[in-house]
Design a protein around this motif. Structure first.
Motif, PDB file in Angstrom:
ATOM      1  N   LEU A  39     -19.338 -13.502 -42.336  1.00 42.75           N
ATOM      2  CA  LEU A  39     -19.980 -12.407 -41.607  1.00 42.75           C
ATOM      3  C   LEU A  39     -21.485 -12.639 -41.563  1.00 42.75           C
ATOM      4  CD1 LEU A  39     -17.997  -9.403 -43.131  1.00 42.75           C
ATOM      5  CD2 LEU A  39     -17.591 -10.565 -40.952  1.00 42.75           C
ATOM      6  N   THR A  40     -22.052 -12.502 -40.367  1.00 39.48           N
ATOM      7  CA  THR A  40     -23.448 -12.866 -40.146  1.00 39.48           C
ATOM      8  C   THR A  40     -24.189 -11.748 -39.410  1.00 39.48           C
ATOM      9  OG1 THR A  40     -22.849 -15.203 -39.978  1.00 39.48           O
ATOM     10  CG2 THR A  40     -24.985 -14.573 -39.086  1.00 39.48           C
TER      11      THR A  40
ATOM     12  N   ILE B 121     -25.228  -6.947 -34.926  1.00 38.35           N
ATOM     13  CA  ILE B 121     -26.665  -6.713 -34.948  1.00 38.35           C
ATOM     14  C   ILE B 121     -27.059  -5.632 -35.947  1.00 38.35           C
ATOM     15  CG2 ILE B 121     -26.784  -4.877 -33.201  1.00 38.35           C
ATOM     16  CD1 ILE B 121     -29.127  -6.455 -31.959  1.00 38.35           C
ATOM     17  N   SER B 122     -26.067  -4.881 -36.435  1.00 39.22           N
ATOM     18  CA  SER B 122     -26.329  -3.755 -37.324  1.00 39.22           C
ATOM     19  C   SER B 122     -26.034  -4.113 -38.781  1.00 39.22           C
ATOM     20  CB  SER B 122     -25.495  -2.543 -36.909  1.00 39.22           C
ATOM     21  OG  SER B 122     -25.549  -1.532 -37.893  1.00 39.22           O
ATOM     22  N   GLU B 123     -27.065  -4.138 -39.607  1.00 41.41           N
ATOM     23  CA  GLU B 123     -26.879  -4.406 -41.035  1.00 41.41           C
ATOM     24  C   GLU B 123     -26.034  -3.318 -41.682  1.00 41.41           C
ATOM     25  OE1 GLU B 123     -26.695  -6.025 -44.574  1.00 41.41           O
ATOM     26  OE2 GLU B 123     -27.725  -7.042 -42.929  1.00 41.41           O
ATOM     27  N   ALA B 124     -26.209  -2.084 -41.234  1.00 44.35           N
ATOM     28  CA  ALA B 124     -25.446  -0.970 -41.807  1.00 44.35           C
ATOM     29  C   ALA B 124     -23.954  -1.128 -41.536  1.00 44.35           C
ATOM     30  CB  ALA B 124     -25.951   0.362 -41.240  1.00 44.35           C
ATOM     31  N   MET B 125     -23.604  -1.548 -40.336  1.00 45.97           N
ATOM     32  CA  MET B 125     -22.190  -1.772 -40.014  1.00 45.97           C
ATOM     33  C   MET B 125     -21.646  -2.963 -40.805  1.00 45.97           C
ATOM     34  SD  MET B 125     -21.221   0.497 -37.593  1.00 45.97           S
ATOM     35  CE  MET B 125     -20.083  -0.140 -36.366  1.00 45.97           C
ATOM     36  N   LEU B 126     -22.451  -4.003 -40.918  1.00 46.24           N
ATOM     37  CA  LEU B 126     -22.008  -5.197 -41.659  1.00 46.24           C
ATOM     38  C   LEU B 126     -21.776  -4.913 -43.131  1.00 46.24           C
ATOM     39  CD1 LEU B 126     -24.019  -8.251 -40.261  1.00 46.24           C
ATOM     40  CD2 LEU B 126     -21.548  -7.877 -40.201  1.00 46.24           C
ATOM     41  N   GLU B 127     -22.539  -3.996 -43.700  1.00 43.70           N
ATOM     42  CA  GLU B 127     -22.321  -3.637 -45.099  1.00 43.70           C
ATOM     43  C   GLU B 127     -20.904  -3.123 -45.306  1.00 43.70           C
ATOM     44  OE1 GLU B 127     -25.243  -0.910 -46.478  1.00 43.70           O
ATOM     45  OE2 GLU B 127     -26.921  -2.301 -46.218  1.00 43.70           O
ATOM     46  N   VAL B 128     -20.435  -2.322 -44.373  1.00 35.06           N
ATOM     47  CA  VAL B 128     -19.064  -1.819 -44.448  1.00 35.06           C
ATOM     48  C   VAL B 128     -18.070  -2.958 -44.265  1.00 35.06           C
ATOM     49  CG1 VAL B 128     -17.400  -0.191 -43.473  1.00 35.06           C
ATOM     50  CG2 VAL B 128     -19.835   0.420 -43.566  1.00 35.06           C
ATOM     51  N   ALA B 129     -18.354  -3.844 -43.305  1.00 31.15           N
ATOM     52  CA  ALA B 129     -17.459  -4.978 -43.044  1.00 31.15           C
ATOM     53  C   ALA B 129     -17.359  -5.899 -44.248  1.00 31.15           C
ATOM     54  CB  ALA B 129     -17.954  -5.749 -41.827  1.00 31.15           C
TER      55      ALA B 129
ATOM     56  N   GLU C 294     -26.489 -11.605 -28.019  1.00 34.11           N
ATOM     57  CA  GLU C 294     -27.151 -12.133 -26.829  1.00 34.11           C
ATOM     58  C   GLU C 294     -27.956 -13.392 -27.121  1.00 34.11           C
ATOM     59  OE1 GLU C 294     -29.357  -9.021 -24.958  1.00 34.11           O
ATOM     60  OE2 GLU C 294     -27.641  -7.669 -24.846  1.00 34.11           O
ATOM     61  N   THR C 295     -28.126 -13.720 -28.395  1.00 35.88           N
ATOM     62  CA  THR C 295     -28.815 -14.952 -28.804  1.00 35.88           C
ATOM     63  C   THR C 295     -28.067 -15.527 -30.004  1.00 35.88           C
ATOM     64  OG1 THR C 295     -30.341 -13.640 -30.152  1.00 35.88           O
ATOM     65  CG2 THR C 295     -31.091 -14.273 -27.953  1.00 35.88           C
ATOM     66  N   LEU C 296     -26.882 -16.043 -29.770  1.00 33.69           N
ATOM     67  CA  LEU C 296     -26.007 -16.477 -30.855  1.00 33.69           C
ATOM     68  C   LEU C 296     -26.546 -17.722 -31.559  1.00 33.69           C
ATOM     69  CD1 LEU C 296     -22.561 -16.023 -29.087  1.00 33.69           C
ATOM     70  CD2 LEU C 296     -23.470 -14.619 -30.943  1.00 33.69           C
TER      71      LEU C 296
ATOM     72  N   ALA D 275     -21.353 -15.925 -25.035  1.00 31.55           N
ATOM     73  CA  ALA D 275     -19.958 -16.046 -25.460  1.00 31.55           C
ATOM     74  C   ALA D 275     -19.318 -17.283 -24.839  1.00 31.55           C
ATOM     75  CB  ALA D 275     -19.182 -14.789 -25.081  1.00 31.55           C
ATOM     76  N   ARG D 276     -19.606 -17.518 -23.579  1.00 30.05           N
ATOM     77  CA  ARG D 276     -19.034 -18.676 -22.888  1.00 30.05           C
ATOM     78  C   ARG D 276     -19.653 -19.979 -23.386  1.00 30.05           C
ATOM     79  NH1 ARG D 276     -18.413 -18.069 -16.620  1.00 30.05           N
ATOM     80  NH2 ARG D 276     -16.937 -19.749 -17.103  1.00 30.05           N
ATOM     81  N   ARG D 277     -20.901 -19.926 -23.739  1.00 31.33           N
ATOM     82  CA  ARG D 277     -21.579 -21.132 -24.234  1.00 31.33           C
ATOM     83  C   ARG D 277     -20.954 -21.622 -25.540  1.00 31.33           C
ATOM     84  NH1 ARG D 277     -25.186 -22.242 -28.035  1.00 31.33           N
ATOM     85  NH2 ARG D 277     -25.603 -20.054 -28.542  1.00 31.33           N
ATOM     86  N   VAL D 278     -20.690 -20.689 -26.448  1.00 30.46           N
ATOM     87  CA  VAL D 278     -20.181 -21.094 -27.764  1.00 30.46           C
ATOM     88  C   VAL D 278     -18.670 -21.269 -27.781  1.00 30.46           C
ATOM     89  CG1 VAL D 278     -22.125 -19.983 -28.926  1.00 30.46           C
ATOM     90  CG2 VAL D 278     -19.960 -18.738 -28.677  1.00 30.46           C
ATOM     91  N   CYS D 279     -17.992 -20.782 -26.741  1.00 25.97           N
ATOM     92  CA  CYS D 279     -16.546 -20.979 -26.636  1.00 25.97           C
ATOM     93  C   CYS D 279     -16.281 -22.376 -26.072  1.00 25.97           C
ATOM     94  CB  CYS D 279     -15.940 -19.922 -25.713  1.00 25.97           C
ATOM     95  SG  CYS D 279     -14.130 -19.978 -25.601  1.00 25.97           S
ATOM     96  N   LYS D 280     -15.283 -23.032 -26.594  1.00 25.47           N
ATOM     97  CA  LYS D 280     -14.953 -24.375 -26.128  1.00 25.47           C
ATOM     98  C   LYS D 280     -14.494 -24.340 -24.674  1.00 25.47           C
ATOM     99  CE  LYS D 280     -13.697 -26.144 -30.696  1.00 25.47           C
ATOM    100  NZ  LYS D 280     -12.616 -26.702 -31.550  1.00 25.47           N
ATOM    101  N   ASP D 281     -14.712 -25.442 -23.983  1.00 26.51           N
ATOM    102  CA  ASP D 281     -14.205 -25.573 -22.616  1.00 26.51           C
ATOM    103  C   ASP D 281     -12.691 -25.360 -22.624  1.00 26.51           C
ATOM    104  OD1 ASP D 281     -16.753 -26.168 -21.780  1.00 26.51           O
ATOM    105  OD2 ASP D 281     -16.447 -28.335 -21.838  1.00 26.51           O
ATOM    106  N   ASP D 282     -12.221 -24.510 -21.710  1.00 21.43           N
ATOM    107  CA  ASP D 282     -10.810 -24.118 -21.643  1.00 21.43           C
ATOM    108  C   ASP D 282     -10.376 -23.281 -22.843  1.00 21.43           C
ATOM    109  OD1 ASP D 282     -10.301 -25.340 -19.195  1.00 21.43           O
ATOM    110  OD2 ASP D 282      -9.917 -27.271 -20.148  1.00 21.43           O
ATOM    111  N   GLY D 283     -11.366 -22.787 -23.622  1.00 21.54           N
ATOM    112  CA  GLY D 283     -11.051 -21.881 -24.719  1.00 21.54           C
ATOM    113  C   GLY D 283     -10.702 -20.492 -24.196  1.00 21.54           C
TER     114      GLY D 283
END
Length: 206
Positions: free
Chosen positions: A95-96, A73-81, A101-103, A132-140
């Motif tokens: 990197l996005t 959520i932090s642009e400043a942190m992402l700049e470093v990443a 909480e709203t993936l 996190a569970r929504r975007v993770c595959k079933d049994d992931g």
């Protein structure tokens, strides 16, 4: 759990932390990162999402064959990443900027979802878990690395920082039962890590 963090509070906090995050939290939390990445290598996921990728301290430890997506959520942190990612030979890193909480991903998109030190710093931990569970595959596989309250060794420090949670962007009162066991995922393994058991590493089956 009350949402005493707001999104703008989180952005402001990590805009402040970004230039010195690696210095403050790099070495001290590194043992936990190593444990997490060892498990990722065991899982061998084709696709992995790291929620709260921050400055990218885990990026060089993931398997070279895994497609890595990091969101923060932090642009400043992402700049470093982003700068860190440019120096790596890993060909599959995206990197996005976005809110965990709203993936912005479809259901069942990733084989593995990683939550490193993010649950206790997000405004609504339950919502982040749901996403996190929504975007993770079933049994992931979902890997959580976080501080949870209750350790006698850290009780005094937890009490000291409790009233400053909003200012420092960290919940010291963060229950394992209320944030992990309350959900209907399967806990495969739990172990303590970092100095004096500061953090817990949890392997979960979605």
């Amino acid at each position: 759990m009350s949402n005493f963090f707001q999104v703008e509070d989180v952005k402001k906090t990590y805009r402040f932390y970004a230039p010195m995050y690696d210095f403050l939290f790099g070495a001290v939390l590194e043992p936990g990162r190593r444990v997490l990445c060892k498990e990722v290598k065991q899982v061998k996921p084709k696709t992995l999402l790291e929620i709260g990728v921050g400055t990218g301290l885990l990026l060089d430890k993931y398997p070279i064959e895994t497609q890595i997506t990091g969101i923060d959520i932090s642009e400043a942190m992402l700049e470093v990443a982003r700068k860190r990612a440019q120096l790596l030979k890993h060909p599959n890193i995206t990197l996005t900027l976005g809110n965990g909480e709203t993936l912005p991903y479809e259901d069942n998109s990733f084989d593995c979802v990683v939550l490193p030190y993010v649950l206790s710093v997000t405004p609504d931990p339950a919502l982040l878990v749901e996403e996190a569970r929504r975007v993770c595959k079933d049994d992931g596989t979902i890997l959580v690395l976080n501080h949870f309250s209750g350790s006698k060794r850290w009780l005094l420090l937890e009490k000291m920082v409790r009233n400053f949670a909003e200012r420092i962007g960290f919940r010291s009162d963060f229950s394992y039962e209320e944030n992990i066991l309350i959900h209907d995922w399967e806990v495969l393994r739990l172990e303590t890590t970092n100095l004096f058991g500061l953090s817990k590493f949890i392997i979960l089956k979605n």
